[in-house]
Scaffold this active site. Structure first.
Site, PDB file in Angstrom:
ATOM      1  N   ASP A  33      -3.863  53.722 -18.789  1.00 12.33           N
ATOM      2  CA  ASP A  33      -4.389  55.045 -19.131  1.00 12.33           C
ATOM      3  C   ASP A  33      -5.882  54.928 -19.452  1.00 12.33           C
ATOM      4  O   ASP A  33      -6.318  53.999 -20.128  1.00 12.33           O
ATOM      5  CB  ASP A  33      -3.620  55.614 -20.330  1.00 12.33           C
ATOM      6  N   ASN A  91       5.673  64.104 -20.375  1.00 16.34           N
ATOM      7  CA  ASN A  91       5.423  65.483 -20.765  1.00 16.34           C
ATOM      8  C   ASN A  91       5.726  66.355 -19.554  1.00 16.34           C
ATOM      9  O   ASN A  91       5.130  66.180 -18.489  1.00 16.34           O
ATOM     10  CB  ASN A  91       3.964  65.646 -21.205  1.00 16.34           C
ATOM     11  N   GLN A  98       1.582  68.345 -20.782  1.00 16.57           N
ATOM     12  CA  GLN A  98       1.230  67.729 -19.499  1.00 16.57           C
ATOM     13  C   GLN A  98      -0.128  68.251 -19.035  1.00 16.57           C
ATOM     14  O   GLN A  98      -0.365  69.459 -19.027  1.00 16.57           O
ATOM     15  CB  GLN A  98       2.308  68.051 -18.450  1.00 16.57           C
ATOM     16  N   VAL A 100      -1.829  66.292 -16.287  1.00 13.27           N
ATOM     17  CA  VAL A 100      -1.944  65.876 -14.881  1.00 13.27           C
ATOM     18  C   VAL A 100      -0.602  66.171 -14.218  1.00 13.27           C
ATOM     19  O   VAL A 100       0.442  65.661 -14.646  1.00 13.27           O
ATOM     20  CB  VAL A 100      -2.294  64.384 -14.751  1.00 13.27           C
ATOM     21  N   HIS A 104       4.606  61.463 -14.176  1.00 12.27           N
ATOM     22  CA  HIS A 104       4.270  60.137 -14.690  1.00 12.27           C
ATOM     23  C   HIS A 104       5.012  59.877 -15.991  1.00 12.27           C
ATOM     24  O   HIS A 104       5.305  60.802 -16.746  1.00 12.27           O
ATOM     25  CB  HIS A 104       2.761  59.987 -14.904  1.00 12.27           C
ATOM     26  N   HIS A 106       4.614  57.595 -19.479  1.00 19.77           N
ATOM     27  CA  HIS A 106       3.740  56.781 -20.331  1.00 19.77           C
ATOM     28  C   HIS A 106       4.562  55.631 -20.904  1.00 19.77           C
ATOM     29  O   HIS A 106       5.667  55.852 -21.415  1.00 19.77           O
ATOM     30  CB  HIS A 106       3.221  57.594 -21.522  1.00 19.77           C
TER      31      HIS A 106
HETATM   32  P1  5GP Z   1      -0.131  63.953 -19.663  1.00 21.91           P
HETATM   33  O1  5GP Z   1      -0.661  64.675 -20.848  1.00 21.91           O
HETATM   34  O2  5GP Z   1      -0.312  64.730 -18.377  1.00 21.91           O
HETATM   35  O3  5GP Z   1       1.262  63.452 -19.864  1.00 21.91           O
HETATM   36  O4  5GP Z   1      -1.008  62.621 -19.571  1.00 21.91           O
HETATM   37  C1  5GP Z   1      -2.008  62.402 -18.642  1.00 21.91           C
HETATM   38  C2  5GP Z   1      -2.670  61.086 -18.992  1.00 21.91           C
HETATM   39  O5  5GP Z   1      -3.518  60.725 -17.922  1.00 21.91           O
HETATM   40  C3  5GP Z   1      -3.532  61.129 -20.250  1.00 21.91           C
HETATM   41  O6  5GP Z   1      -3.048  60.175 -21.196  1.00 21.91           O
HETATM   42  C4  5GP Z   1      -4.941  60.783 -19.752  1.00 21.91           C
HETATM   43  O7  5GP Z   1      -5.669  59.962 -20.639  1.00 21.91           O
HETATM   44  C5  5GP Z   1      -4.650  60.089 -18.433  1.00 21.91           C
HETATM   45  N1  5GP Z   1      -5.696  60.256 -17.434  1.00 21.91           N
HETATM   46  C6  5GP Z   1      -6.338  61.391 -17.088  1.00 21.91           C
HETATM   47  N2  5GP Z   1      -7.223  61.168 -16.101  1.00 21.91           N
HETATM   48  C7  5GP Z   1      -7.122  59.835 -15.808  1.00 21.91           C
HETATM   49  C8  5GP Z   1      -7.784  58.999 -14.867  1.00 21.91           C
HETATM   50  O8  5GP Z   1      -8.633  59.426 -14.091  1.00 21.91           O
HETATM   51  N3  5GP Z   1      -7.432  57.687 -14.853  1.00 21.91           N
HETATM   52  C9  5GP Z   1      -6.482  57.174 -15.701  1.00 21.91           C
HETATM   53  N4  5GP Z   1      -6.193  55.874 -15.604  1.00 21.91           N
HETATM   54  N5  5GP Z   1      -5.836  57.945 -16.602  1.00 21.91           N
HETATM   55  C10 5GP Z   1      -6.154  59.254 -16.649  1.00 21.91           C
END
Ligand code: 5GP
Length: 122
Positions: A33, A91, A98, A100, A104, A106
């Site tokens: 991340d 998420n 969420q 992205v 996915h 974590h």
């Molecule tokens: P969500 O809230 O969608 O479950 O988590 C998305 C995760 O993607 C977040 O923890 C954020 O830090 C991570 N993230 C967002 N953009 C990027 C990226 O460009 N590269 C990487 N490696 N992680 C990302």
């Protein structure tokens, strides 16, 4: 919600933007991340185009599902948290946090994470 081919994880899968890769299989890619919340914070994504966990669970083939979860299992060992404890989180939807919209999971670990963090009832 329709899958957006320009989401950041789709770009990572296509190699258009870099990632700190931890593991890769036919069905999944694992990478660190960009804003880790714990010493080990790895994201595992399927290679197929799925918006969220519900979409993956509904539409992915059995082979994709087994391949994805096998990759999660392998990633916990490669990341070094299999023996020390880890948390798996997904998420599902904006209201769950969420940001992205490519499914996915974590993997968080590398330090004691404390007790369960379930939302409180109304
Ligand atoms: P969500 O809230 O969608 O479950 O988590 C998305 C995760 O993607 C977040 O923890 C954020 O830090 C991570 N993230 C967002 N953009 C990027 C990226 O460009 N590269 C990487 N490696 N992680 C990302």
């Amino acid at each position: 919600m329709a899958y957006d081919n320009d989401n950041i994880f789709a770009k990572i899968l296509r190699g258009e933007i870099p990632c700190d890769k931890v593991h890769e299989t036919e069905h999944a890619l694992a990478f660190r991340d960009i804003a880790p919340k714990t010493p080990v914070h790895v994201l595992v994504i399927p290679k197929g185009a799925y918006v969220d966990a519900a979409d993956f669970n509904a539409r992915a083939s059995d082979v994709e599902k087994i391949g994805f979860w096998q990759a999660v299992h392998e990633t916990t060992a490669i990341a070094g948290v299999d023996g020390s404890g880890f948390r798996l989180t997904t998420n599902n939807g904006a209201s769950a946090g969420q940001i992205v919209f490519h499914f996915h999971v974590h993997i968080n670990g590398g330090r004691p994470l404390g007790g369960g963090k379930q939302p409180k009832g109304e």
